[in-house]
Design a protein around this motif. Structure first.
Motif, PDB file in Angstrom:
ATOM      1  N   GLY A  39       0.803  -1.219   0.000  1.00 14.20           N
ATOM      2  CA  GLY A  39       0.000   0.000   0.000  1.00 14.20           C
ATOM      3  C   GLY A  39       0.830   1.260   0.000  1.00 14.20           C
ATOM      4  O   GLY A  39       0.457   2.260   0.600  1.00 14.20           O
ATOM      5  N   GLY A  40       1.975   1.218  -0.649  1.00 13.28           N
ATOM      6  CA  GLY A  40       2.855   2.389  -0.735  1.00 13.28           C
ATOM      7  C   GLY A  40       3.763   2.581   0.468  1.00 13.28           C
ATOM      8  O   GLY A  40       4.545   3.517   0.503  1.00 13.28           O
ATOM      9  N   LEU A  41       3.646   1.716   1.470  1.00  9.38           N
ATOM     10  CA  LEU A  41       4.489   1.806   2.658  1.00  9.38           C
ATOM     11  C   LEU A  41       5.435   0.607   2.722  1.00  9.38           C
ATOM     12  O   LEU A  41       5.102  -0.478   2.266  1.00  9.38           O
ATOM     13  CB  LEU A  41       3.630   1.833   3.926  1.00  9.38           C
ATOM     14  CG  LEU A  41       2.670   3.007   4.073  1.00  9.38           C
ATOM     15  CD1 LEU A  41       1.784   2.819   5.295  1.00  9.38           C
ATOM     16  CD2 LEU A  41       3.433   4.325   4.175  1.00  9.38           C
ATOM     17  N   VAL A  42       6.586   0.824   3.320  1.00 12.17           N
ATOM     18  CA  VAL A  42       7.555  -0.254   3.477  1.00 12.17           C
ATOM     19  C   VAL A  42       7.152  -1.112   4.668  1.00 12.17           C
ATOM     20  O   VAL A  42       6.806  -0.599   5.740  1.00 12.17           O
ATOM     21  CB  VAL A  42       8.982   0.302   3.685  1.00 12.17           C
ATOM     22  CG1 VAL A  42       9.964  -0.818   3.972  1.00 12.17           C
ATOM     23  CG2 VAL A  42       9.433   1.093   2.475  1.00 12.17           C
ATOM     24  N   HIS A  43       7.206  -2.397   4.473  1.00 12.31           N
ATOM     25  CA  HIS A  43       6.955  -3.355   5.553  1.00 12.31           C
ATOM     26  C   HIS A  43       8.221  -4.202   5.706  1.00 12.31           C
ATOM     27  O   HIS A  43       8.773  -4.670   4.714  1.00 12.31           O
ATOM     28  CB  HIS A  43       5.759  -4.248   5.226  1.00 12.31           C
ATOM     29  CG  HIS A  43       5.502  -5.279   6.261  1.00 12.31           C
ATOM     30  ND1 HIS A  43       4.969  -4.988   7.494  1.00 12.31           N
ATOM     31  CD2 HIS A  43       5.742  -6.612   6.257  1.00 12.31           C
ATOM     32  CE1 HIS A  43       4.872  -6.092   8.205  1.00 12.31           C
ATOM     33  NE2 HIS A  43       5.344  -7.098   7.477  1.00 12.31           N
ATOM     34  N   LEU A  44       8.667  -4.368   6.939  1.00 10.83           N
ATOM     35  CA  LEU A  44       9.895  -5.118   7.203  1.00 10.83           C
ATOM     36  C   LEU A  44       9.600  -6.325   8.082  1.00 10.83           C
ATOM     37  O   LEU A  44       8.979  -6.199   9.134  1.00 10.83           O
ATOM     38  CB  LEU A  44      10.922  -4.227   7.909  1.00 10.83           C
ATOM     39  CG  LEU A  44      12.207  -4.906   8.387  1.00 10.83           C
ATOM     40  CD1 LEU A  44      13.024  -5.449   7.221  1.00 10.83           C
ATOM     41  CD2 LEU A  44      13.042  -3.954   9.222  1.00 10.83           C
ATOM     42  N   GLU A  45      10.047  -7.480   7.640  1.00 14.84           N
ATOM     43  CA  GLU A  45      10.071  -8.687   8.470  1.00 14.84           C
ATOM     44  C   GLU A  45      11.535  -8.886   8.855  1.00 14.84           C
ATOM     45  O   GLU A  45      12.335  -9.373   8.050  1.00 14.84           O
ATOM     46  CB  GLU A  45       9.542  -9.887   7.694  1.00 14.84           C
ATOM     47  CG  GLU A  45       8.074  -9.786   7.336  1.00 14.84           C
ATOM     48  CD  GLU A  45       7.606 -10.935   6.456  1.00 14.84           C
ATOM     49  OE1 GLU A  45       8.186 -12.047   6.535  1.00 14.84           O
ATOM     50  OE2 GLU A  45       6.669 -10.702   5.679  1.00 14.84           O
ATOM     51  N   PRO A  46      11.884  -8.486  10.079  1.00 17.64           N
ATOM     52  CA  PRO A  46      13.299  -8.525  10.469  1.00 17.64           C
ATOM     53  C   PRO A  46      13.816  -9.945  10.650  1.00 17.64           C
ATOM     54  O   PRO A  46      13.057 -10.914  10.706  1.00 17.64           O
ATOM     55  CB  PRO A  46      13.321  -7.761  11.792  1.00 17.64           C
ATOM     56  CG  PRO A  46      11.950  -7.877  12.333  1.00 17.64           C
ATOM     57  CD  PRO A  46      11.031  -7.988  11.146  1.00 17.64           C
ATOM     58  N   LEU A  47      15.118 -10.040  10.768  1.00 11.80           N
ATOM     59  CA  LEU A  47      15.770 -11.304  11.098  1.00 11.80           C
ATOM     60  C   LEU A  47      15.369 -11.689  12.529  1.00 11.80           C
ATOM     61  O   LEU A  47      14.874 -10.852  13.289  1.00 11.80           O
ATOM     62  CB  LEU A  47      17.285 -11.151  10.988  1.00 11.80           C
ATOM     63  CG  LEU A  47      17.816 -10.860   9.583  1.00 11.80           C
ATOM     64  CD1 LEU A  47      19.298 -10.514   9.631  1.00 11.80           C
ATOM     65  CD2 LEU A  47      17.565 -12.041   8.666  1.00 11.80           C
ATOM     66  N   PRO A  48      15.580 -12.934  12.933  1.00 12.74           N
ATOM     67  CA  PRO A  48      15.195 -13.366  14.285  1.00 12.74           C
ATOM     68  C   PRO A  48      15.771 -12.502  15.416  1.00 12.74           C
ATOM     69  O   PRO A  48      15.159 -12.382  16.469  1.00 12.74           O
ATOM     70  CB  PRO A  48      15.723 -14.800  14.372  1.00 12.74           C
ATOM     71  CG  PRO A  48      15.717 -15.276  12.959  1.00 12.74           C
ATOM     72  CD  PRO A  48      16.069 -14.070  12.127  1.00 12.74           C
ATOM     73  N   ASP A  49      16.929 -11.870  15.202  1.00 14.38           N
ATOM     74  CA  ASP A  49      17.516 -11.018  16.246  1.00 14.38           C
ATOM     75  C   ASP A  49      16.938  -9.605  16.245  1.00 14.38           C
ATOM     76  O   ASP A  49      17.365  -8.749  17.014  1.00 14.38           O
ATOM     77  CB  ASP A  49      19.036 -10.979  16.123  1.00 14.38           C
ATOM     78  CG  ASP A  49      19.526 -10.352  14.828  1.00 14.38           C
ATOM     79  OD1 ASP A  49      18.701  -9.878  14.015  1.00 14.38           O
ATOM     80  OD2 ASP A  49      20.752 -10.347  14.611  1.00 14.38           O
ATOM     81  N   GLY A  50      15.973  -9.328  15.358  1.00 18.55           N
ATOM     82  CA  GLY A  50      15.337  -8.012  15.296  1.00 18.55           C
ATOM     83  C   GLY A  50      15.989  -7.042  14.329  1.00 18.55           C
ATOM     84  O   GLY A  50      15.481  -5.947  14.107  1.00 18.55           O
ATOM     85  N   SER A  51      17.118  -7.425  13.749  1.00 23.33           N
ATOM     86  CA  SER A  51      17.811  -6.523  12.825  1.00 23.33           C
ATOM     87  C   SER A  51      17.258  -6.666  11.409  1.00 23.33           C
ATOM     88  O   SER A  51      16.648  -7.679  11.064  1.00 23.33           O
ATOM     89  CB  SER A  51      19.314  -6.817  12.829  1.00 23.33           C
ATOM     90  OG  SER A  51      19.586  -8.105  12.323  1.00 23.33           O
TER      91      SER A  51
END
Length: 194
Positions: A39-51
């Protein structure tokens, strides 16, 4: 000294093309999280450590974090040399994307140490005896401008927790990153009463 860590932020304040930045970091040997547009926004699925990304070097790990609300990318490492490598890697990725220098950058350093406050000053407040200890030091205008903020807090039994923020324009902050060791050593000397 114990618990020494460095966090260097590239603060853009606008939406970053995080998927493109992470794509460049893959080419530099980083493991990355999954960044997509929804929807025009960035979505992040981080690595298991949160980075958002990380790279394992022979002497430690460099992690890249993303704060999508602030439009910021951060480099975290537990040693000066590693944070320098991470900053160089992220700078290279941004340069390859023709991204401009960030309008603001901040270096956060935290660590603990043992020592004695040689500058102890006694105060009497409401009939109670107090000893003034710890430090808050400010150089320049670290909040919104260019400057350095240092907080040294007593943690009991001759132990102190130190937090340093160096913030400002890219050139100002990167030049102080190169002298961070001198600043730390000068602070430690204040608490070495010989």
């Amino acid at each position: 000294m114990y618990g020494l860590s460095y966090f260097y932020w590239f603060i853009y304040g606008t939406n970053l093309d995080l998927p493109a930045v992470l794509g460049k970091l893959v080419g530099l040997g980083y493991e990355i999280g999954r960044a997509t547009y929804r929807g025009g926004l960035v979505h992040l699925e981080p690595l298991p450590d949160g980075s958002a990304a990380k790279r394992v070097y022979e002497d430690g790990v460099v992690q890249i974090f993303a704060d999508l609300n602030k439009g910021a990318l951060g480099v975290y490492a537990e040693s000066y040399n590693l944070v320098n490598r991470g900053v160089a890697d992220l700078s290279r990725a941004l340069a390859e994307l023709s991204a401009p220098e960030p309008p603001r950058a901040e270096l956060h350093i935290s660590f603990g140490f043992s020592g004695n406050d040689c500058r102890s000053e006694k105060l009497v407040l409401a009939g109670e005896d107090f000893v003034k200890t710890g430090l808050v030091l400010v150089s320049g205008k670290p909040q919104g401008g260019e400057g350095i903020y240092i907080l040294i807090t007593p943690a009991g039994d001759g132990r102190y927790i130190t937090y340093i923020v160096i913030g400002g324009g890219w050139q100002y902050t990167i030049s102080r990153l190169k002298r961070a060791g001198d600043l730390i050593n000068s602070l430690l000397a204040l608490f070495n009463c010989k």
